[in-house]
Design a protein around this motif. Sequence first.
Motif, PDB file in Angstrom:
ATOM      1  N   GLU A 101      10.342  -1.708  -0.990  1.00  8.47           N
ATOM      2  CA  GLU A 101       8.962  -1.209  -1.007  1.00  8.47           C
ATOM      3  C   GLU A 101       8.658  -0.422  -2.276  1.00  8.47           C
ATOM      4  O   GLU A 101       7.560  -0.527  -2.824  1.00  8.47           O
ATOM      5  CB  GLU A 101       8.655  -0.391   0.246  1.00  8.47           C
ATOM      6  CG  GLU A 101       8.715  -1.210   1.544  1.00  8.47           C
ATOM      7  CD  GLU A 101       8.089  -2.610   1.434  1.00  8.47           C
ATOM      8  OE1 GLU A 101       6.939  -2.711   0.972  1.00  8.47           O
ATOM      9  OE2 GLU A 101       8.765  -3.596   1.806  1.00  8.47           O
ATOM     10  N   GLN A 105       5.893  -1.503  -5.269  1.00 11.46           N
ATOM     11  CA  GLN A 105       4.818  -0.618  -5.736  1.00 11.46           C
ATOM     12  C   GLN A 105       5.015  -0.158  -7.185  1.00 11.46           C
ATOM     13  O   GLN A 105       4.154   0.529  -7.737  1.00 11.46           O
ATOM     14  CB  GLN A 105       4.725   0.624  -4.837  1.00 11.46           C
ATOM     15  CG  GLN A 105       4.366   0.326  -3.382  1.00 11.46           C
ATOM     16  CD  GLN A 105       3.141  -0.565  -3.248  1.00 11.46           C
ATOM     17  OE1 GLN A 105       2.197  -0.462  -4.026  1.00 11.46           O
ATOM     18  NE2 GLN A 105       3.167  -1.471  -2.278  1.00 11.46           N
ATOM     19  N   LYS A 110       4.654  -4.597 -10.727  1.00  4.09           N
ATOM     20  CA  LYS A 110       3.279  -5.056 -10.567  1.00  4.09           C
ATOM     21  C   LYS A 110       2.739  -5.674 -11.866  1.00  4.09           C
ATOM     22  O   LYS A 110       2.120  -6.733 -11.847  1.00  4.09           O
ATOM     23  CB  LYS A 110       2.367  -3.909 -10.101  1.00  4.09           C
ATOM     24  CG  LYS A 110       2.575  -3.566  -8.620  1.00  4.09           C
ATOM     25  CD  LYS A 110       1.457  -2.690  -8.073  1.00  4.09           C
ATOM     26  CE  LYS A 110       1.537  -1.277  -8.625  1.00  4.09           C
ATOM     27  NZ  LYS A 110       0.632  -0.336  -7.960  1.00  4.09           N
TER      28      LYS A 110
END
Length: 390
Positions: A101, A105, A110
């Motif tokens: 996770e 993020q 990203k």
Amino acid sequence: DLQSNTDSPTFAIESYACQRRTPLKHHNASLTEALELLAQNAEFTDNEGRSVAFRRAAAVLKTLPRAVRRLDDLKGLPCLGEHSLRVIKEILEDGVSSEVESTRQSEQYKAMKVLTGIFGVGTKTAERWFREGIRSLADLKTRGGRLNREQQAGLDYYDDLNRPVSKAEAHAIGQIVGEAVRAVLPGAEITLTGGFRRGKEVGHDVDFLITHPEEGKEEGLMPKIVSWLETKGLLLYQKTTRNSYLESKDGPVRPSHNMDRFERCFSIFKLKRTPEVCGTSNQSAGQNDVTEGSDVRQQEVQSEPSDWRAVRVDLVVSPYSQFAFALLGWTGSKLFERELRRWAGQEKSMSLSSHVLYDRAQNRYLRASSEEEIFALLGLEYIPPSQRNA
Ligand code: DCP
Ligand code: MG
């Protein structure tokens, strides 16, 4: 708990993915998605070894006949390293992995995801842009300049190219390519490869292999196909590379090099949206009802055109004598291919490419005219395309 009393599956799982059957749909999607995210992040940070380790671990979970409930279910399975086991344990206990996770993020993950999502942008380029502070397409556009033709096309058609290609769309492209091929070389054959041949419902592109039963007839075929398509206005972008395959008496020049040397065309098709291609629920079908000159129509013209979409298509031309190898090499999955080559090298002292199989112990090329024959030459049980989804 019903689980605790059931027999543990004590069937042996082979350690190379090319020794196993890996279906498309399996029982451990949340675990494999997590491991594959970490694999992708490892690629983004230039750690290929770690990336392959995560992919191999995920592939083992895909072959299991039921969902993993406890760490004990994994006893005796190959390819599950300490790191993968730690991630699996966390997910089994907490539902999620904190590492997965936080990676998901992270600014780097990203940004790399967005930038490598541009056609023509690999990890190296995306990494350099990331170091220069580029995080988004907007950053890239404001920075301006220095994009090659491929990357510019990737940026121009970014949304379309990141929208999955459906089976119906792949089929429609197949019809067009088939028509082109028949028009320029009667008797030529076209085969859908890649993920769609493995039974995938969607893909990031459509892959085709083209050949002609009469060896030599296929030479120079690609430019003819391309100009037929261009004349019809069906290509938004194309880059054709010539066949550079040469067979030497001393075996393959670079046995470990996994990029093949076929005549090849990386392209972006302009695919007309028809009811057959889009299905009945498609937006653009309804938009045709809008009366001309209305505000809605104005918007439609200014935004993305709605009567066509861009689709990535890869065309490869193979001489007939290499067709079986090309077909095996282009059907994938990428991990399955990688494992086939590793098996050939490490277990059989052979070198496998999309052109040929070379036996290093006997110093000779081994020919084959079907995928079945190649598996047999490699001493492997035949695995059909639908079970190569490692
Ligand atoms: N391939 C390969 N090495 C390359 C390029 C391709 O081994 N450098 C093979 C393995 C792939 C197949 O060709 O499975 C097609 O490549 P894709 O990237 O199109 O992958 P898929 O078709 O499997 O999946 P997708 O649905 O993402 O297109
Ligand atoms: Mg594909």
